[in-house]
Design a protein around this motif. Structure first.
Motif, short mmCIF file in Angstrom:
data_model
loop_
_atom_site.label_atom_id
_atom_site.label_comp_id
_atom_site.label_asym_id
_atom_site.label_seq_id
_atom_site.Cartn_x
_atom_site.Cartn_y
_atom_site.Cartn_z
N ASP A 318 0.89 -1.09 0.18
CA ASP A 318 -0.05 0.10 0.12
C ASP A 318 0.87 1.43 -0.03
O ASP A 318 0.74 2.27 -0.78
CB ASP A 318 -0.78 0.01 1.26
CG ASP A 318 -2.15 -1.10 1.07
OD1 ASP A 318 -2.25 -1.37 -0.02
OD2 ASP A 318 -2.64 -1.50 2.25
N GLU A 319 1.88 1.24 0.81
CA GLU A 319 2.60 2.39 0.98
C GLU A 319 3.49 2.71 -0.34
O GLU A 319 3.87 3.80 -0.56
CB GLU A 319 3.86 2.22 1.82
CG GLU A 319 3.19 2.09 3.50
CD GLU A 319 2.25 3.09 3.92
OE1 GLU A 319 2.27 4.23 3.34
OE2 GLU A 319 1.78 2.90 5.04
N ALA A 320 3.84 1.45 -0.90
CA ALA A 320 4.62 1.64 -2.31
C ALA A 320 3.49 2.29 -3.31
O ALA A 320 3.93 3.02 -4.29
CB ALA A 320 4.98 0.40 -3.02
N CYS A 321 2.27 1.96 -3.38
CA CYS A 321 1.21 2.47 -4.18
C CYS A 321 1.14 3.89 -3.81
O CYS A 321 1.17 4.80 -4.95
CB CYS A 321 -0.10 1.81 -3.94
SG CYS A 321 -0.25 0.11 -4.53
N HIS A 322 0.98 4.29 -2.69
CA HIS A 322 1.03 5.99 -2.31
C HIS A 322 2.14 6.63 -2.80
O HIS A 322 2.04 7.84 -3.30
CB HIS A 322 0.82 6.08 -0.72
CG HIS A 322 -0.39 5.15 -0.43
ND1 HIS A 322 -0.58 4.94 0.97
CD2 HIS A 322 -1.50 4.77 -0.81
CE1 HIS A 322 -1.79 4.28 1.23
NE2 HIS A 322 -2.19 4.13 -0.02
N ARG A 323 3.49 5.99 -2.75
CA ARG A 323 4.49 6.66 -3.20
C ARG A 323 4.49 7.02 -4.67
O ARG A 323 4.77 8.03 -4.95
CB ARG A 323 5.71 5.74 -2.80
CG ARG A 323 6.93 5.99 -3.40
CD ARG A 323 8.10 4.90 -3.16
NE ARG A 323 7.66 3.66 -3.89
CZ ARG A 323 8.38 2.82 -3.70
NH1 ARG A 323 9.57 2.44 -2.91
NH2 ARG A 323 8.14 1.38 -4.35
N HIS A 324 4.03 5.97 -5.32
CA HIS A 324 3.99 6.01 -6.92
C HIS A 324 2.86 7.10 -7.16
O HIS A 324 3.25 8.14 -7.67
CB HIS A 324 3.78 5.00 -7.47
CG HIS A 324 3.63 5.07 -8.98
ND1 HIS A 324 4.36 5.53 -9.75
CD2 HIS A 324 2.23 4.64 -9.75
CE1 HIS A 324 3.87 5.50 -11.09
NE2 HIS A 324 2.61 5.02 -10.85
N VAL A 325 1.82 6.98 -6.48
CA VAL A 325 0.59 8.01 -6.95
C VAL A 325 1.08 9.38 -6.65
O VAL A 325 0.81 10.35 -7.32
CB VAL A 325 -0.56 7.71 -6.12
CG1 VAL A 325 -1.71 8.57 -6.06
CG2 VAL A 325 -1.21 6.22 -6.52
N ASN A 326 1.74 9.73 -5.27
CA ASN A 326 1.78 11.22 -4.92
C ASN A 326 2.94 11.61 -5.71
O ASN A 326 3.02 12.87 -6.11
CB ASN A 326 2.04 11.07 -3.56
CG ASN A 326 0.84 11.16 -2.62
OD1 ASN A 326 0.23 12.38 -2.56
ND2 ASN A 326 0.54 9.86 -2.12
N HIS A 327 3.84 10.83 -6.34
CA HIS A 327 5.13 11.42 -7.06
C HIS A 327 4.47 11.81 -8.36
O HIS A 327 4.87 12.71 -9.17
CB HIS A 327 6.11 10.29 -7.27
CG HIS A 327 7.09 10.66 -6.07
ND1 HIS A 327 7.60 11.64 -5.55
CD2 HIS A 327 7.67 9.47 -5.10
CE1 HIS A 327 8.38 11.33 -4.59
NE2 HIS A 327 8.53 10.13 -4.42
N VAL A 328 3.62 10.97 -8.93
CA VAL A 328 2.95 11.13 -10.28
C VAL A 328 2.07 12.60 -9.94
O VAL A 328 2.01 13.44 -10.78
CB VAL A 328 2.10 10.05 -10.92
CG1 VAL A 328 1.38 10.63 -11.83
CG2 VAL A 328 2.92 8.89 -11.01
#
Length: 369
Positions: A318-328
């Protein structure tokens, strides 16, 4: 302010027995309304009173309520309210209409979480997006300062007990659940002010906030924090939430970059946690076979035999998903369509961490983190 005046009036009416005064006022106002004429829309329109206009409006509202009831309750008419309920007495849930949206076993509703495969949760890596602009460096510096201060306060990485690990995780999740909700609320209010659609960002942001809160509720099954911990959460939330709101109103891209770097640290922390779990004799080694909480099994749709190690793996995903989403989100224009929303790119049926490409870059700053 007006809601407060209304509550004050109702309390005064109850305390001093002003119900008769209210009835007299309604009677007098009703006479005044009936005696005030209105004309129809056209030159030859029928003459009508305010009372008839009010009845027409009331009929329209009842019709709209009926349509809403059909939508909410599976096209079944809602039962009439029992007399006991109208008199303020308790009514059993069986006598109330049941929404068409099903409940989970625990009796709560939440956003649908991505269903990860074993390969996905095991392939999460520690990554870092190098700062490219002054704004990126400010965001990274803010995260570094917070991380250093929190590590010194908690004694990380030398955590010698399960309770120390849970205190750190619980506190981090109380902070991590703030940005998504603040961002979603800000964009919601902005959409209302501008009378425009939001381009699909709100749902993704609120989903992120809900996901972080579910992390917190999951780990609270293992430990209930004490009064000092709760006071620290109250103080931190008061400072962080208000500061984040102010900065998000001014520089939303800066905030999303900040959250992206914050999630990088979260992935690093949970990866370390997995290493400690796999170390025999460590304070977390028993999580290798300790059963996962029921709320985690239901939310992430884990196997009934899932362990706490499995929970840590999906939380890290989940944290990896949030990392990617917020950087995008930080790399695209604030008014562009959400690439992770239901009306964005064609590969939206999969989880954000399953995506192999970010939106097409328009400048060097838009490269995938």
């Amino acid at each position: 302010f007006f809601f407060g005046l209304s509550d004050l009036f109702l309390k005064t009416q109850t305390m001093f027995g002003l119900s008769r005064c209210s009835t007299v006022f309604q009677t007098v106002s009703g006479v005044a309304v009936r005696s005030y004429p209105l004309f129809g829309a056209g030159p030859a329109g029928p003459r009508r009173t305010l009372t008839s206009a009010f009845k027409e409006r009331q009929a329209q509202r009842q019709e709209a309520q009926a349509e809403l009831t059909k939508y909410l309750y599976g096209h079944k008419p809602a039962p009439t309210v029992p007399e006991e309920y109208a008199n303020g007495q308790v009514v059993s849930d069986a006598e109330l209409p049941t929404p068409a949206m099903p409940l989970h076993k625990s009796g709560f509703r939440w956003f649908k979480n991505p269903l990860y495969t074993a390969e996905q949760v095991q392939s999460v890596k520690i990554t870092h997006r190098p700062p490219m602009t002054f704004q990126d460096r400010v965001a990274l510096s803010g995260v570094s300062v917070m991380r250093t201060a929190f590590d010194k306060l908690t004694g990380y990485p030398n955590l010698n007990s399960q309770g120390a690990w849970l205190d750190r995780i619980l506190f981090l999740e109380t902070v991590a659940g703030v940005p998504g909700f603040v961002a979603g609320m800000s964009r919601h209010l902005r959409s209302l002010r501008r009378l425009q659609r939001d381009q699909g960002w709100i749902h993704t942001l609120l989903e992120e906030a809900e996901n972080e809160r579910m992390h917190l509720l999951t780990f609270m099954n293992l430990k209930q924090p004490g009064i000092l911990f709760r006071l620290a959460v109250l103080l931190t939330q008061g400072v962080f939430a208000n500061g984040f709101i102010l900065v998000y109103l001014l520089r939303p891209q800066l905030c999303h970059r900040f959250v992206g770097y914050l999630e990088e640290e979260a992935v690093r922390t949970y990866t370390h946690c997995l290493q400690v779990i796999d170390t025999p004799g460590s304070p977390l080694h028993e999580w290798t076979w300790a059963p996962a909480p029921e709320i985690a099994i239901e939310y992430w749709r884990l196997a009934p035999t899932a362990t706490m190690r499995d929970v840590i793996e999906v939380v890290r995903a989940d944290e990896a998903c949030h990392r990617h989403v917020n950087h995008v989100f930080s790399s695209i224009d604030y008014d562009k369509r959400n690439p992770f929303g239901p009306s964005g790119m064609p590969e939206l049926a999969v989880a954000p961490c399953e995506k192999v490409q970010a939106p097409a870059p328009e400048s060097p700053q838009l490269a995938r983190p």
